[in-house]
Design an enzyme around this catalytic site. Structure first.
Site, PDB file in Angstrom:
ATOM      1  N   PRO A 285       0.795  -1.232   0.000  1.00  0.00           N
ATOM      2  CA  PRO A 285       0.000   0.000   0.000  1.00  0.00           C
ATOM      3  C   PRO A 285       0.827   1.283   0.000  1.00  0.00           C
ATOM      4  O   PRO A 285       0.270   2.361  -0.161  1.00  0.00           O
ATOM      5  CB  PRO A 285      -0.813  -0.111   1.291  1.00  0.00           C
ATOM      6  N   PHE A 286       2.152   1.170   0.150  1.00  0.00           N
ATOM      7  CA  PHE A 286       2.988   2.375   0.161  1.00  0.00           C
ATOM      8  C   PHE A 286       4.209   2.189  -0.741  1.00  0.00           C
ATOM      9  O   PHE A 286       5.340   2.458  -0.349  1.00  0.00           O
ATOM     10  CB  PHE A 286       3.401   2.739   1.591  1.00  0.00           C
TER      11      PHE A 286
ATOM     12  N   GLU B 102       4.105  -0.121   5.262  1.00  0.00           N
ATOM     13  CA  GLU B 102       3.872   0.609   6.516  1.00  0.00           C
ATOM     14  C   GLU B 102       3.775   2.122   6.321  1.00  0.00           C
ATOM     15  O   GLU B 102       4.621   2.729   5.684  1.00  0.00           O
ATOM     16  CB  GLU B 102       4.999   0.308   7.523  1.00  0.00           C
TER      17      GLU B 102
ATOM     18  N   LYS C 163       4.378  -4.154  13.787  1.00  0.00           N
ATOM     19  CA  LYS C 163       5.247  -5.034  14.574  1.00  0.00           C
ATOM     20  C   LYS C 163       4.572  -6.391  14.591  1.00  0.00           C
ATOM     21  O   LYS C 163       3.452  -6.535  15.077  1.00  0.00           O
ATOM     22  CB  LYS C 163       5.449  -4.522  16.006  1.00  0.00           C
TER      23      LYS C 163
END
Length: 437
Positions: free
Chosen positions: A222-223, A240, A256
């Protein structure tokens, strides 16, 4: 001032590849892709499906010294879209720390640019914003984009290359370093720290765009980011988000907890459920959530820090991840750069307590992190911003012919060195696959 136009494309995927090929002529390129076809809006909180910024009109490049104040002045003065990155080593501006480990990549500590040409993707509509000084170029640019070969995409069946990846830290030494970190934890110096190791190749030439397209194709994160700054490249499949500002709302989504995927549906579901119930992974995540809550409280309106999601499992093409979402509200007069500075570096890549963890990380790691575990993103003209965490990424210095990727994991009292090492290999799989195909 910018001129804005909106147009529609029939095949967004094809146009994306064409426009990225066209963008390679520029020295400064920032491509941010949320891969909405894989994730929708479940985790993104994104305004756009993808963004491309090219061709610097103004820029700022600096080392860590007073870097955030310089960025604050630049962002305020430009008062426009600016794209760029923050390296992990800006920790030395925030705290009395240093970075003395080996650096094979030599990226500047901070770099941002104001693009002349900007493309904002949403569905099959694309909004272009050109500075008025280049407004008359947009029609010719669109023609050139549509005639661009599908460069870097159609070559996925190329002959395999001869890249040989080396380890900066070998297995036995890794175990020794993890045991040293565990001794710090048992002594009470820290509760948790993120320990990272570098994999690299020297005297190596890669095709950055083709490599990025390969990485994005097998990860669909997504990034995702393709960043070009002259001869230096970031090819990122980051899952992230570091930090986003939307109006007066701040959003942080630390990761995490990692589990591998399986092709067997039943086994894959078991792996996912095991991650959800894993006490060690949950404790890692909750510790960092507490750190993020503390960091956000430095600029938050009193009582506005909230944990929206705790230890939620998200599934990506390569791994399952445990992600939490923490939000806060800030006053209208709070400067966006101050929000970033007060939370930097991100807790998911440092540990707790943060300063002690960063000192121990510096002593035990062999490589200067640089852009790895830093952040890439943008500021909008109204002071909103969105930044990822630079993980699952390949970094490339074209002039030095140096290729690097790093991976890490959170070390807690319950960590077992072999398990941590194996988790690093799971995280490294995608980068190694695209480089050693």
């Amino acid at each position: 001032m910018r001129t804005t136009k909106i147009f529609k494309v029939e095949n967004t995927d094809t146009f994306k590849h064409q426009i990225l090929a066209w963008a390679q002529q520029f020295d400064d390129v920032a491509w941010l892709d949320s891969n909405p076809q894989s994730h929708g809006d479940k985790q993104n909180h994104a305004n756009y499906d993808a963004v491309l910024a090219v061709d610097a009109f103004t820029s700022i490049q600096t080392d860590f010294y007073d870097a955030f104040e310089k960025l604050k002045e630049y962002q305020t003065t430009v008062n426009d879209w600016v794209f760029g990155y923050l390296t992990y080593d800006l920790k030395n501006d925030v705290e009395a720390l240093s970075s003395n480990n080996f650096d094979g990549l030599a990226f500047p500590d901070l770099y941002f640019f104001q693009p002349k040409k900007l493309f904002l993707f949403k569905g099959n509509h694309i909004e272009i914003q050109y500075l008025n000084s280049v407004e008359d170029e947009w029609e010719d640019d669109l023609k050139n984009i549509r005639h661009c070969e599908d460069y870097g995409r159609g070559n996925l069946q190329n002959e395999s290359n001869n890249i040989k990846i080396k380890l900066r830290i070998h297995k036995d030494e890794y175990f020794e370093k993890i045991n040293t970190m565990l001794a710090h934890i048992h002594r009470g110096d820290i509760y948790e720290a993120n320990f990272c190791q570098e994999f690299y190749a020297e005297d190596t030439v890669i095709n950055p765009l083709e490599t990025y397209n390969r990485l994005n194709a097998i990860s669909n994160p997504p990034f995702a980011t393709f960043l070009k700054c002259h001869d230096k490249y970031l090819l990122s499949a980051s899952p992230e988000r570091y930090l986003r500002k939307d109006g007066n709302t701040i959003i942080s989504q630390p990761i995490k907890g990692t589990a591998k995927r399986s092709d067997n549906i039943e086994e894959d579901e078991q792996l996912k459920n095991a991650l959800l119930k894993d006490e060690k992974e949950r404790s890692e995540n909750i510790m960092i959530v507490d750190l993020v809550r503390n960091d956000l409280s430095k600029t938050a309106i009193k009582g506005s820090v909230k944990v929206e999601e705790l230890c939620k499992i998200y599934t990506f093409d390569q791994v399952h991840q445990m992600i939490s979402t923490v939000t806060s509200k800030v006053e209208q007069h709070t400067h966006p750069v101050d929000v970033i500075k007060s939370t930097f570096p991100m807790g998911s890549m440092t540990g707790a307590p943060k300063i002690s963890a960063m000192k121990i990380i510096e002593a035990l790691e062999e490589t200067k992190r640089g852009l790895y575990s830093g952040a890439v993103g943008y500021f909008s003209p109204i002071g909103d911003f969105d930044f990822n965490v630079v993980i699952r990424s390949i970094l490339y210095n074209e002039t030095k012919k140096y290729v690097s990727y790093s991976v890490g994991g959170a070390i807690t009292a319950k960590s077992k060195p072999l398990n941590e090492y194996e988790e690093c290999l799971v995280k490294a799989k995608a980068m190694r696959t695209v480089l050693e195909y």
